[in-house]
Design a protein around this motif. Structure first.
Motif, PDB file in Angstrom:
ATOM      1  N   GLY A  64       0.825  -1.203   0.000  1.00  0.00           N
ATOM      2  CA  GLY A  64       0.000   0.000   0.000  1.00  0.00           C
ATOM      3  C   GLY A  64       0.854   1.245   0.000  1.00  0.00           C
ATOM      4  N   GLN A  65       0.365   2.283   0.617  1.00  0.00           N
ATOM      5  CA  GLN A  65       1.080   3.551   0.616  1.00  0.00           C
ATOM      6  C   GLN A  65       1.432   3.935   2.046  1.00  0.00           C
ATOM      7  N   PRO A  66       2.692   3.782   2.462  1.00  0.00           N
ATOM      8  CA  PRO A  66       3.059   4.145   3.828  1.00  0.00           C
ATOM      9  C   PRO A  66       2.861   5.645   4.064  1.00  0.00           C
ATOM     10  N   SER A  67       2.400   5.985   5.253  1.00  0.00           N
ATOM     11  CA  SER A  67       2.186   7.397   5.574  1.00  0.00           C
ATOM     12  C   SER A  67       3.168   7.831   6.643  1.00  0.00           C
ATOM     13  N   LEU A  68       3.839   8.903   6.372  1.00  0.00           N
ATOM     14  CA  LEU A  68       4.812   9.425   7.331  1.00  0.00           C
ATOM     15  C   LEU A  68       4.165  10.521   8.155  1.00  0.00           C
ATOM     16  N   LEU A  69       4.306  10.381   9.441  1.00  0.00           N
ATOM     17  CA  LEU A  69       3.732  11.379  10.330  1.00  0.00           C
ATOM     18  C   LEU A  69       4.870  11.982  11.119  1.00  0.00           C
ATOM     19  N   GLY A  70       5.187  13.216  10.803  1.00  0.00           N
ATOM     20  CA  GLY A  70       6.313  13.837  11.487  1.00  0.00           C
ATOM     21  C   GLY A  70       5.881  15.095  12.196  1.00  0.00           C
ATOM     22  N   VAL A  71       6.694  15.559  13.102  1.00  0.00           N
ATOM     23  CA  VAL A  71       6.321  16.771  13.812  1.00  0.00           C
ATOM     24  C   VAL A  71       6.383  17.986  12.899  1.00  0.00           C
ATOM     25  N   ASN A  72       7.142  17.895  11.816  1.00  0.00           N
ATOM     26  CA  ASN A  72       7.246  19.077  10.972  1.00  0.00           C
ATOM     27  C   ASN A  72       6.295  19.057   9.777  1.00  0.00           C
ATOM     28  N   ALA A  73       5.325  18.150   9.813  1.00  0.00           N
ATOM     29  CA  ALA A  73       4.334  18.127   8.745  1.00  0.00           C
ATOM     30  C   ALA A  73       3.357  19.273   8.972  1.00  0.00           C
ATOM     31  N   ALA A  74       3.554  20.351   8.240  1.00  0.00           N
ATOM     32  CA  ALA A  74       2.788  21.559   8.531  1.00  0.00           C
ATOM     33  C   ALA A  74       1.438  21.548   7.857  1.00  0.00           C
ATOM     34  N   LEU A  75       0.427  21.928   8.569  1.00  0.00           N
ATOM     35  CA  LEU A  75      -0.859  22.214   7.951  1.00  0.00           C
ATOM     36  C   LEU A  75      -0.899  23.725   7.762  1.00  0.00           C
ATOM     37  N   MET A  76      -2.077  24.315   7.702  1.00  0.00           N
ATOM     38  CA  MET A  76      -2.135  25.758   7.468  1.00  0.00           C
ATOM     39  C   MET A  76      -2.217  26.517   8.779  1.00  0.00           C
ATOM     40  N   ASN A  77      -1.162  27.246   9.068  1.00  0.00           N
ATOM     41  CA  ASN A  77      -1.066  27.881  10.373  1.00  0.00           C
ATOM     42  C   ASN A  77      -2.042  29.023  10.593  1.00  0.00           C
ATOM     43  N   LEU A  93       1.284  13.683   3.781  1.00  0.00           N
ATOM     44  CA  LEU A  93       0.091  12.964   3.342  1.00  0.00           C
ATOM     45  C   LEU A  93       0.182  12.599   1.871  1.00  0.00           C
ATOM     46  N   HIS A  94      -0.508  11.518   1.522  1.00  0.00           N
ATOM     47  CA  HIS A  94      -0.514  11.089   0.133  1.00  0.00           C
ATOM     48  C   HIS A  94      -1.822  11.493  -0.524  1.00  0.00           C
ATOM     49  N   PHE A  95      -1.740  12.318  -1.509  1.00  0.00           N
ATOM     50  CA  PHE A  95      -2.901  12.700  -2.302  1.00  0.00           C
ATOM     51  C   PHE A  95      -2.372  13.051  -3.678  1.00  0.00           C
ATOM     52  N   PRO A  96      -3.221  13.042  -4.700  1.00  0.00           N
ATOM     53  CA  PRO A  96      -2.719  13.412  -6.032  1.00  0.00           C
ATOM     54  C   PRO A  96      -2.197  14.838  -5.968  1.00  0.00           C
ATOM     55  N   ARG A  97      -0.942  15.014  -6.339  1.00  0.00           N
ATOM     56  CA  ARG A  97      -0.305  16.322  -6.139  1.00  0.00           C
ATOM     57  C   ARG A  97      -0.933  17.415  -6.977  1.00  0.00           C
ATOM     58  N   ALA A  98      -1.578  17.043  -8.077  1.00  0.00           N
ATOM     59  CA  ALA A  98      -2.189  18.067  -8.931  1.00  0.00           C
ATOM     60  C   ALA A  98      -3.275  18.822  -8.179  1.00  0.00           C
ATOM     61  N   SER A  99      -3.743  18.275  -7.057  1.00  0.00           N
ATOM     62  CA  SER A  99      -4.737  18.986  -6.251  1.00  0.00           C
ATOM     63  C   SER A  99      -4.247  20.378  -5.889  1.00  0.00           C
ATOM     64  N   LEU A 100      -2.952  20.506  -5.596  1.00  0.00           N
ATOM     65  CA  LEU A 100      -2.442  21.792  -5.117  1.00  0.00           C
ATOM     66  C   LEU A 100      -2.444  22.859  -6.200  1.00  0.00           C
ATOM     67  N   PRO A 101      -1.805  22.631  -7.375  1.00  0.00           N
ATOM     68  CA  PRO A 101      -1.915  23.661  -8.419  1.00  0.00           C
ATOM     69  C   PRO A 101      -3.361  23.886  -8.872  1.00  0.00           C
ATOM     70  N   LEU A 102      -4.182  22.845  -8.843  1.00  0.00           N
ATOM     71  CA  LEU A 102      -5.575  23.042  -9.237  1.00  0.00           C
ATOM     72  C   LEU A 102      -6.294  23.945  -8.245  1.00  0.00           C
ATOM     73  N   SER A 103      -6.033  23.743  -6.965  1.00  0.00           N
ATOM     74  CA  SER A 103      -6.707  24.599  -5.992  1.00  0.00           C
ATOM     75  C   SER A 103      -6.188  26.027  -6.108  1.00  0.00           C
ATOM     76  N   ALA A 104      -4.888  26.184  -6.412  1.00  0.00           N
ATOM     77  CA  ALA A 104      -4.340  27.533  -6.604  1.00  0.00           C
ATOM     78  C   ALA A 104      -5.006  28.207  -7.802  1.00  0.00           C
ATOM     79  N   ALA A 105      -5.209  27.431  -8.881  1.00  0.00           N
ATOM     80  CA  ALA A 105      -5.857  27.990 -10.059  1.00  0.00           C
ATOM     81  C   ALA A 105      -7.292  28.388  -9.735  1.00  0.00           C
ATOM     82  N   LEU A 106      -7.948  27.559  -8.915  1.00  0.00           N
ATOM     83  CA  LEU A 106      -9.328  27.844  -8.511  1.00  0.00           C
ATOM     84  C   LEU A 106      -9.417  29.169  -7.761  1.00  0.00           C
ATOM     85  N   VAL A 107      -8.440  29.402  -6.868  1.00  0.00           N
ATOM     86  CA  VAL A 107      -8.406  30.662  -6.123  1.00  0.00           C
ATOM     87  C   VAL A 107      -8.296  31.829  -7.092  1.00  0.00           C
TER      88      VAL A 107
END
Lengths: 256, 329
Positions: free
Chosen positions: A98-111, B163-177
């Motif tokens: 499958g697809q291993p997922s890495l969970l790190g402390v520096n995985a930034a979301l939107m601050n 996280l694993h997701f199709p990377r094109a999501s990011l430029p597509l969302s930027a284009a949407l903005v």
């Protein structure tokens, strides 16, 4: 022994990882210098190569929790990132289910965004449907415990302490079932209460037939969650076996 | 034995690296190594073991239809990411969303003062303000897509590595903005055009297909820039120059008829095939009565459709081929 039921989830076959580092500094940040490099295709003097992992082989099985230990800079985090498929392997190979997922402390979301919106975004990014997200959202915030001291989930994440945001990130990633979950120091940041809860969650994830890798400098959390341990030193495996045995050797080594 | 038996190093490795300082540890664990090898499908090489259990080396590229399906499954993420970006971008300014309207107006005002009032570049054109504003606004749309596009991978490495997701999501969302921002700007633009005395006609409906074609073009360009910017970070230093050159070459600030005065033959054709010129011309044709055009509207529509298709599809394919490389190294 029930050998037939042991299904490998991660196989590392003599994996070498060499990565390039762009060094900042020196006079290369002006538009003119960048243009010159693009046109002459000369090699950037600021790139250095680091041979971080030198020929590592191991097999990880379903339902195992494996601790990775070693002194700073021994290649633990690099190895995890390679298992997650985020760093290319220069020689050898790493195979994974499958697809291993890495969970790190520096995985930034939107601050800039509040915690609950980050939860929604993180869950969607893991491929959940909006309905699933709605159902899980409160559990995730509850699990992370960020609302224990007031309504923090509606405040922007930049106002969180580093422990709080690490807890939230762990909670988001742990909300989904992973075939292989890679955790980089995440458990060390929470307080004692959260650590207990997250260790419990790691055990649950394993019970759901996943494999968990844990990098930590906290001996206690490795002892509590992992029954197998791999000791990396200078990019090579020094020992691999039951946590108790490996820990004993590692302690003897670090005291020296 | 209840504990899973561990797997020690491969014998080949031990032989290949005899200098490694691991003598005592190895001898202590050697018995365990043998049990592990015996238990795991005895005698198989690691590669064989991985193959038998259906493990794959990470980094396989999904096929194009498969990738498109994955992207479709992530449409909610794309939408949520776009709206999140929008709120967080202006979240710490006092005027907030007002800037979406204010930025294009100020932009048009600056160019009007310099090129309309000081330099008088219009050569007696009747409604130069409207003419100039359409050009500035339409160009700004593509410019922001290029600027944000090259940063969508580099600026989101944390998310990509976690996280694993199709990377094109990011430029597509930027284009949407950017598309959303442009729709707001377009309303402002229509206001300016009306105020400067243009009549409201049925031709204004042509704004919609023009907007659609340019959006497709821009999305493809954004995808292209995202991959290119991720591999060649130096391009960031060059983009301001490229965009300025493109701006001056797209008849934004002066009447398009000036090209015909100085160029002829293939040179003129090359200049007039410029996609930005085409999109700006289409918008002017829709909004301004009797605006001077480089080509007939039919030719412009065909050119715009070709540009949108080529760049839209090409950018998408180019980005998809790099899918496994994002966030690595």
């Amino acid at each position: 022994m029930a050998d037939s039921e042991r299904i490998p989830t991660v196989v590392a076959d003599d994996a070498h990882i060499i990565y390039k580092i762009h060094q900042a500094g020196s006079a290369s940040s002006s538009p003119l210098a960048s243009f010159k490099r693009l046109t002459t295709r000369s090699k950037n003097a600021n790139i250095r190569e680091v041979h971080a992992v030198k020929g590592v082989s191991f097999v990880a099985y379903k339902g195992e929790a494996i601790g990775l230990i070693g002194t700073n800079g021994s290649g633990k985090s690099t190895l995890l990132r390679a298992v997650a498929g985020l760093l290319p392997v220069s020689r050898g190979a790493i195979y994974a289910a499958g697809q291993p997922s890495l969970l790190g402390v520096n995985a930034a979301l939107m601050n800039e965004l509040p915690g609950d919106r980050n939860v929604e975004l993180g869950c969607l990014a893991m491929g959940m449907t909006p309905a699933e997200v709605k159902a899980r959202k409160d559990d995730i915030i509850e699990f992370s415990g960020i609302n224990d001291k007031g309504d923090f989930s509606s405040l922007p994440m930049r106002t969180y302490s580093s422990g709080m945001s690490a807890r939230l990130r762990f909670s988001i990633a742990a909300a989904k079932k992973h075939d292989v979950l890679l955790i980089d120091e995440a458990l060390a940041t929470g307080d004692a209460k959260f650590r207990k809860r997250s260790e419990q969650r790691v055990r649950e994830l394993r019970a759901e037939a996943g494999t968990v890798f844990l990098v930590s400098h906290s001996e206690q959390s490795i002892r509590d969650t992992c029954e197998r341990c791999i000791w990396l030193e200078a990019g090579e495996i020094r020992a691999d076996g039951p946590t108790g045995d490996v820990m004993k050797e590692y302690e003897a080594f670090s005291r020296r | 034995m209840l504990l899973p038996v561990s797997f020690y190093q491969e014998p080949e490795h031990q032989a290949s690296d005899p200098a490694a300082p691991e003598g005592p540890t190895r001898s202590e664990h050697h018995p365990m190594t043998e049990t592990a090898v015996a238990s795991a499908d005895a005698g198989l090489s690691l590669k064989e073991l991985a193959r038998r259990n259906g493990l794959s080396a990470s980094g396989r590229l999904p096929s194009l239809p498969e990738y498109t399906r994955q992207l479709w499954a992530y449409r909610h993420f794309i939408g949520a990411h776009a709206s999140a970006k929008m709120t967080s971008a202006l979240g710490n300014t006092k005027l907030g969303a007002v800037w979406q309207v204010l930025t294009p107006i100020i932009n048009a005002a600056v160019y009007y003062v310099i090129f309309g009032v000081v330099l008088k570049a219009h050569g007696n054109m009747p409604n130069f303000i409207a003419y100039l504003c359409v050009g500035v606004f339409v160009f700004q749309f593509t410019q922001s897509v290029v600027q944000t596009g090259q940063n969508t991978i580099v600026g989101n490495l944390g998310l990509i590595r976690a996280l694993h997701f199709p990377r094109a999501s990011l430029p597509l969302s930027a284009a949407l903005v950017e598309i959303r921002n442009f729709v707001v700007a377009l309303v402002v633009l229509m206001g300016i055009v009306l105020v400067t005395g243009e009549p409201l006609t049925l031709e204004w409906l042509l704004v919609l297909p023009a907007l659609l074609l340019q959006s497709v073009f821009n999305t493809g360009l954004g995808l292209f820039m995202a991959r290119y910017g991720a591999k060649n970070r130096d391009i960031r230093q060059l983009i301001p120059f490229i965009m300025r050159f493109w701006l001056y070459g797209s008849a934004v600030l002066y009447p398009v008829t000036k090209f015909a005065d100085v160029l002829s033959g293939w040179q003129l054709q090359v200049v007039e095939a410029n996609p930005m010129l085409v999109f700006i011309e289409l918008m002017r044709h829709a909004l301004i009565e009797g605006a001077p055009l480089a080509n007939s509207p039919t030719v412009l529509w065909i050119q715009a459709a070709i540009w949108a298709l080529t760049v839209g599809v090409g950018g998408y394919v180019y980005f998809w081929r790099g899918e496994k490389g994002y966030g690595r190294g």
